[in-house]
Structures are given as structure tokens and as C-alpha cells.
Scaffold this motif. Structure first.
Motif, short mmCIF file in Angstrom:
data_model
loop_
_atom_site.label_atom_id
_atom_site.label_comp_id
_atom_site.label_asym_id
_atom_site.label_seq_id
_atom_site.Cartn_x
_atom_site.Cartn_y
_atom_site.Cartn_z
N UNK A 112 0.82 -1.21 0.00
CA UNK A 112 0.00 0.00 0.00
C UNK A 112 0.85 1.26 0.00
N UNK A 113 2.18 1.08 0.06
CA UNK A 113 3.06 2.23 0.17
C UNK A 113 3.21 2.75 1.59
N UNK A 114 2.57 2.05 2.53
CA UNK A 114 2.56 2.53 3.92
C UNK A 114 3.91 2.39 4.62
N UNK A 115 4.75 1.48 4.12
CA UNK A 115 6.05 1.29 4.74
C UNK A 115 6.88 2.56 4.77
N UNK A 116 6.66 3.44 3.80
CA UNK A 116 7.41 4.70 3.74
C UNK A 116 6.98 5.67 4.83
N UNK A 117 5.86 5.39 5.49
CA UNK A 117 5.35 6.30 6.52
C UNK A 117 5.85 5.96 7.92
N UNK A 118 6.59 4.88 8.08
CA UNK A 118 7.11 4.54 9.40
C UNK A 118 7.93 5.73 9.92
N UNK A 119 7.69 6.11 11.15
CA UNK A 119 8.33 7.29 11.71
C UNK A 119 7.45 8.52 11.64
N UNK A 120 6.38 8.44 10.84
CA UNK A 120 5.40 9.53 10.73
C UNK A 120 4.14 9.09 11.50
N UNK A 121 3.55 9.97 12.31
CA UNK A 121 2.32 9.59 13.02
C UNK A 121 1.22 9.08 12.10
N UNK A 122 1.26 9.47 10.82
CA UNK A 122 0.23 9.04 9.87
C UNK A 122 0.34 7.55 9.55
N UNK A 123 1.42 6.89 9.95
CA UNK A 123 1.50 5.43 9.78
C UNK A 123 0.39 4.75 10.58
N UNK A 124 -0.03 5.37 11.67
CA UNK A 124 -1.00 4.76 12.59
C UNK A 124 -2.33 5.51 12.63
N UNK A 125 -2.27 6.83 12.62
CA UNK A 125 -3.46 7.64 12.89
C UNK A 125 -3.68 8.72 11.84
N UNK A 126 -4.93 9.18 11.78
CA UNK A 126 -5.22 10.45 11.12
C UNK A 126 -4.80 11.58 12.07
N UNK A 127 -4.70 12.80 11.59
CA UNK A 127 -4.32 13.90 12.48
C UNK A 127 -5.21 14.05 13.70
N UNK A 171 -7.89 -18.43 12.48
CA UNK A 171 -8.38 -19.71 13.01
C UNK A 171 -8.45 -20.82 11.96
N UNK A 172 -8.35 -20.47 10.69
CA UNK A 172 -8.34 -21.48 9.64
C UNK A 172 -7.00 -22.19 9.50
N UNK A 173 -6.05 -21.88 10.40
CA UNK A 173 -4.75 -22.55 10.37
C UNK A 173 -3.70 -21.80 9.57
N UNK A 174 -4.05 -20.60 9.12
CA UNK A 174 -3.11 -19.80 8.34
C UNK A 174 -2.49 -18.72 9.23
N UNK A 175 -1.48 -18.03 8.72
CA UNK A 175 -0.87 -16.97 9.52
C UNK A 175 -0.77 -15.68 8.72
N UNK A 176 -0.44 -14.61 9.42
CA UNK A 176 -0.27 -13.31 8.78
C UNK A 176 1.04 -12.69 9.19
N UNK A 177 1.50 -11.72 8.39
CA UNK A 177 2.70 -10.96 8.71
C UNK A 177 2.34 -9.48 8.63
N UNK A 178 2.66 -8.75 9.68
CA UNK A 178 2.35 -7.32 9.74
C UNK A 178 3.64 -6.49 9.77
N UNK A 179 3.53 -5.25 9.29
CA UNK A 179 4.65 -4.30 9.25
C UNK A 179 5.79 -4.78 8.35
N UNK A 180 5.45 -5.26 7.17
CA UNK A 180 6.49 -5.60 6.20
C UNK A 180 7.17 -4.35 5.66
N UNK A 181 8.43 -4.48 5.30
CA UNK A 181 9.20 -3.36 4.76
C UNK A 181 9.68 -3.68 3.34
N UNK A 182 10.02 -2.65 2.60
CA UNK A 182 10.76 -2.77 1.33
C UNK A 182 10.05 -3.60 0.26
N UNK A 183 8.74 -3.57 0.24
CA UNK A 183 8.03 -4.26 -0.84
C UNK A 183 8.17 -3.52 -2.16
N UNK A 184 8.38 -2.22 -2.07
CA UNK A 184 8.51 -1.41 -3.29
C UNK A 184 9.74 -1.87 -4.08
#
Length: 270
Positions: free
Chosen positions: A164-179, A227-240
Motif C-alpha cells: 500500500x506504500x505505507x512502509x514509507x510512513x514509518x516514523x510519521x504519526x500518519x503510519x497509525x493515525x489520522x491527524x 483460526x483457519x490454520x493460516x498466519x499473517x505478517x504485519x509491518x512488512x518493509x521494502x516491498x517497493x
């Protein structure tokens, strides 16, 4: 015995054995080099390795806003000649795994994930254009259908990652919240993850704080996917910059018994 005495004894032992090991080491290096050369063809298809993991400390954004890792000096170099930290780590911080147990009473822990599911074909679904218009944009079935049309079928056992391009926002409050302080970040829709479950995809990944979008009130993707036996990964970096298909992802999952997830080193082989 004191730590300093132990270290001094170890140093002396190493020094006395250094000559003995020198000739053996030369032979070992030659043998090891031959082994590496023979093993290299297995990696011949990968021309580079991309780290999909954020380095993190107590300032890295977390879902609840509290530090996800706390450092305490356990041994100081000035005192003992070596150093180490005591770490207090919350499982779901930094680049990390959500195991089935995270959202089910008796699902598989992170230590019980099949190792075969930790090495996956990587399929990257780009929704940056949508996310630029809507901070809570979602990967929808139409995005998956467009990916398949452009790249071919999503293979069973794949990791399907949202860019989503969100990795570039790490360090910016907008990574998590609206103003004004409301959660806002992209994620997957349940319709999309239901579709991926039918394809026997191993895991989904996001470059945001959560598999569900920030405005989710029910965490429906967590409650249905994990619960279906699968997993997820959050906060991935460098997908671009990675290709939409053709890479392999290697997920360095933690292995603490009963873990609901945990920080992971995630690498893409391209």
C-alpha cells in the motif's frame, strides 16, 4: 565462579589451542568452500536478497501506542568485558507474525507452524493508488483478479502481500493515525481473504499495523483468516521495487512454545 574469571579461563584456553586448530582450520575452510560451491546451485535462481523486516526499537509504532520492546542493560562491557541486554518484547510488534493462536483459543502456536509454510512464493498486490485516496483502503477480490490476469494463478502455499506504500510512513504519526487520532491504514477485506483461503494460500502480509484496515471495528480478517490454520505478517518493509511475482519469501518465525506470534526476520529472494 565469577563471570570475569570464566571469561579469562576461556580466553587462555582459546589461546593455547589456537596453534592446534590453525592447520585444521585451513583444511576445514577448504572443505567448507567446496561444500558452499556444491550448495550454490540450489540458490542459483536468486540474484539478490531483500530484507522485508523493519529494525525496531521502543519508538516503532504499535497498535496500542506502547513501546513494543524495552531494553535493560544486563551486563555492561566496562564491568565484564562483554555486554548483553535484557529485553522485554511484546509478541505483536515490529515486523511480526500473527499465528492462528492469536485469534483462536486452541489454534496452532507460532512454534507449531509447519516449516513448509515459512518458505513461500511471494505474490505482491499493489494498491498504492487506492491507498493514496483512502487511508483505509482494502485489498478486494477485484485486486486479486487483476493480479491473476496480469501474472497468472496464485499458487497454493503462497504468501500474498499487500503493498500500500505505507512502509514509507514509518516514523510519521500518519503510519497509525489520522491527524485527529483515528486509526487509519490499509488492510485486507474478508471477501479477499476468503478467496485466498480457497486457493490454499499459506499467509497474507501487510505493510501496515494490521491485517484488517485501521477503521475495522470487528477484526473480521483476523477472526476468519487465522483460526483457519493460516498466519499473517504485519509491518512488512521494502516491498517497493520487488516484482509482483517470481520472488520467494523466507519467514524467520520465532519458536517460543505457546506463542501467539512474534517478531520475525522476513527475507525475499529475487
Amino acid at each position: 565462579m565469577c563471570h570475569a574469571c570464566v571469561i579469562e579461563n576461556v580466553k587462555q584456553g582459546l589461546l593455547s589451542r589456537r596453534g592446534l586448530f590453525r592447520s585444521a582450520a585451513a583444511l576445514g575452510l577448504a572443505t567448507g568452500a567446496a561444500g558452499l560451491m556444491s550448495a550454490r546451485p540450489a540458490m542459483a535462481q536468486a540474484s539478490k536478497v531483500v530484507d522485508l523486516t523493519h529494525a525496531y526499537d521502543g519508538a516503532f509504532p504499535t497498535f496500542d501506542g506502547k513501546p513494543g520492546i524495552i531494553y535493560e542493560p544486563a551486563v555492561k562491557f566496562a564491568d565484564a568485558g562483554y555486554q548483553l541486554w535484557k529485553l522485554t518484547i511484546f509478541e505483536h510488534t515490529g515486523t511480526h507474525i500473527d499465528a492462528p493462536l492469536h485469534f483462536s483459543e486452541d489454534g496452532a502456536s507460532v512454534a507449531e507452524l509447519p516449516v513448509e509454510s515459512l518458505v513461500c512464493p511471494l505474490c505482491i498486490v499493489d494498491i498504492k493508488a487506492k491507498a493514496a485516496e483512502d487511508a483505509n483502503a482494502m485489498v478486494e477480490p477485484a485486486d486479486l483478479e487483476a493480479w491473476v490476469s496480469a501474472n497468472g494463478e496464485i499458487p497454493a502455499g503462497a504468501c500474498v502481500a499487500m503493498n500500500s506504500g505505507w512502509g514509507a510512513k514509518v516514523g510519521d504519526p500518519l503510519y497509525r493515525n489520522t491527524p485527529d487520532g483515528k486509526f487509519a491504514f490499509p488492510g485486507f477485506s474478508k471477501a479477499a481473504t476468503d478467496m485466498l483461503a480457497g486457493m490454499e494460500v499459506a499467509c497474507i502480509g501487510v505493510d501496515t499495523l494490521s491485517l484488517d484496515p485501521g477503521n475495522s471495528a470487528d477484526f473480521v480478517v483476523h477472526f476468519s483468516w487465522l483460526p483457519g490454520g493460516r498466519y499473517g505478517i504485519e509491518n512488512l518493509a521494502n516491498l517497493e521495487g520487488l516484482p509482483a511475482s517470481g520472488a520467494t519469501v523466507m519467514v524467520g518465525a520465532p519458536k517460543h512454545a505457546g506463542g501467539t506470534g512474534g517478531p520475525a526476520r522476513v527475507l525475499a529472494l529475487v
